[in-house]
Enzyme design. Sequence first.
Site, short mmCIF file in Angstrom:
data_model
loop_
_atom_site.label_atom_id
_atom_site.label_comp_id
_atom_site.label_asym_id
_atom_site.label_seq_id
_atom_site.Cartn_x
_atom_site.Cartn_y
_atom_site.Cartn_z
N LYS A 13 0.83 -1.22 0.00
CA LYS A 13 0.00 0.00 0.00
C LYS A 13 0.86 1.26 0.00
CE LYS A 13 -2.20 -0.96 3.83
NZ LYS A 13 -1.65 -2.28 4.21
N ARG A 88 -9.52 0.69 8.82
CA ARG A 88 -9.00 -0.65 9.01
C ARG A 88 -10.00 -1.52 9.75
NH1 ARG A 88 -3.15 0.11 8.62
NH2 ARG A 88 -2.11 -1.90 8.87
N ARG A 123 11.86 -6.81 4.62
CA ARG A 123 11.60 -5.38 4.50
C ARG A 123 12.60 -4.55 5.30
NH1 ARG A 123 5.72 -2.75 4.87
NH2 ARG A 123 5.58 -3.63 6.96
N ARG A 155 11.59 -2.47 10.77
CA ARG A 155 10.51 -1.93 11.60
C ARG A 155 10.25 -2.85 12.78
NH1 ARG A 155 5.29 -0.39 8.15
NH2 ARG A 155 4.29 -1.63 9.74
N ARG A 166 -0.48 -9.41 12.96
CA ARG A 166 -1.01 -8.36 12.07
C ARG A 166 -1.87 -8.99 10.97
NH1 ARG A 166 4.41 -5.68 10.57
NH2 ARG A 166 3.26 -4.30 9.19
P1 ADP Z 1 1.03 -2.34 7.67
O1 ADP Z 1 -0.10 -1.99 6.75
O2 ADP Z 1 2.21 -2.87 6.95
O3 ADP Z 1 0.61 -3.18 8.84
P2 ADP Z 1 1.01 0.31 8.82
O4 ADP Z 1 2.17 1.22 8.92
O5 ADP Z 1 -0.12 0.74 7.94
O6 ADP Z 1 1.62 -1.06 8.34
O7 ADP Z 1 0.41 0.03 10.28
C1 ADP Z 1 1.23 -0.36 11.35
C2 ADP Z 1 0.40 -0.48 12.62
O8 ADP Z 1 -0.17 0.79 12.96
C3 ADP Z 1 -0.80 -1.43 12.55
O9 ADP Z 1 -0.43 -2.77 12.79
C4 ADP Z 1 -1.70 -0.85 13.66
O10 ADP Z 1 -1.27 -1.25 14.94
C5 ADP Z 1 -1.46 0.64 13.55
N1 ADP Z 1 -2.47 1.28 12.66
C6 ADP Z 1 -2.24 1.88 11.46
N2 ADP Z 1 -3.38 2.34 10.92
C7 ADP Z 1 -4.37 2.03 11.80
C8 ADP Z 1 -5.79 2.21 11.83
N3 ADP Z 1 -6.45 2.81 10.81
N4 ADP Z 1 -6.47 1.76 12.90
C9 ADP Z 1 -5.85 1.16 13.91
N5 ADP Z 1 -4.54 0.94 13.97
C10 ADP Z 1 -3.79 1.36 12.93
#
Ligand code: ADP
Length: 212
Positions: A13, A88, A123, A155, A166
């Site tokens: 994404k 999400r 990654r 990360r 996740r």
């Molecule tokens: P990825 O899509 O690779 O998991 P992100 O950087 O988008 O990585 O998200 C990392 C973490 O941040 C998620 O596992 C969650 O804990 C938190 N997070 C991100 N966006 C949201 C959201 N919209 N609602 C709740 N938690 C979120």
Amino acid sequence: MKLILLGAPGAGKGTQSAKISEKYNIPAIATGDILRGAIKEGTELGLTAKGYMDAGKLVPDEIVVGIIKDYLSTEACKNGFILDGFPRSIPQAEALDAMGVKIDVVLSIEVPDDKIIARMSGRRVCHCGASYHVDYIPPKVEGICDKCGAELYIRADDCAETVANRLKTFHAQTEPLKTYYEAKGILATVEGQEEVADTTALVFAALDRVNA
Ligand code: ADP
Ligand code: ZN
């Protein structure tokens, strides 16, 4: 264009969001990046978020909904935006609807779980936002960012155990959004490819169909 990017963690994404942002000249709002920024700054928000993120769980809806509300009300988002990582969960999608935001297209990038696991283990990221993979998207110099020259790192939530959590969270809470947006007639899907450029071509083709 107002766009939501859906997809498993590591589906690409962030990478595709950067390409779309450049082509259509609209800002990308990545909740994960915003939360990691808060952790780095050591704010109260960051402290709260870190526990959930390291466990592979979602940060509570009220928190992320509040962040998104603030961003979407800015001048920069007037002509459109890309939401990367929001919504999400169904309650987050409902909160977005309640804000009166009219989304044009929800693009789901589909990648099977076994590929996701392989991708995340390789990654490497940079503090500037750039993202690499040791095999698939290697930097020109190992361990160093092409864009800014800083040292790359892994990360915190890319460790195997958190990745598994996740993925579980994604299937349980985020994937139902596909049905939610399909019912609204705005869901488009693309299969994530091995090569970033191949996925980008499919993404652009899907967006061109929407804009036609
Ligand atoms: P990825 O899509 O690779 O998991 P992100 O950087 O988008 O990585 O998200 C990392 C973490 O941040 C998620 O596992 C969650 O804990 C938190 N997070 C991100 N966006 C949201 C959201 N919209 N609602 C709740 N938690 C979120
Ligand atoms: Zn960098």
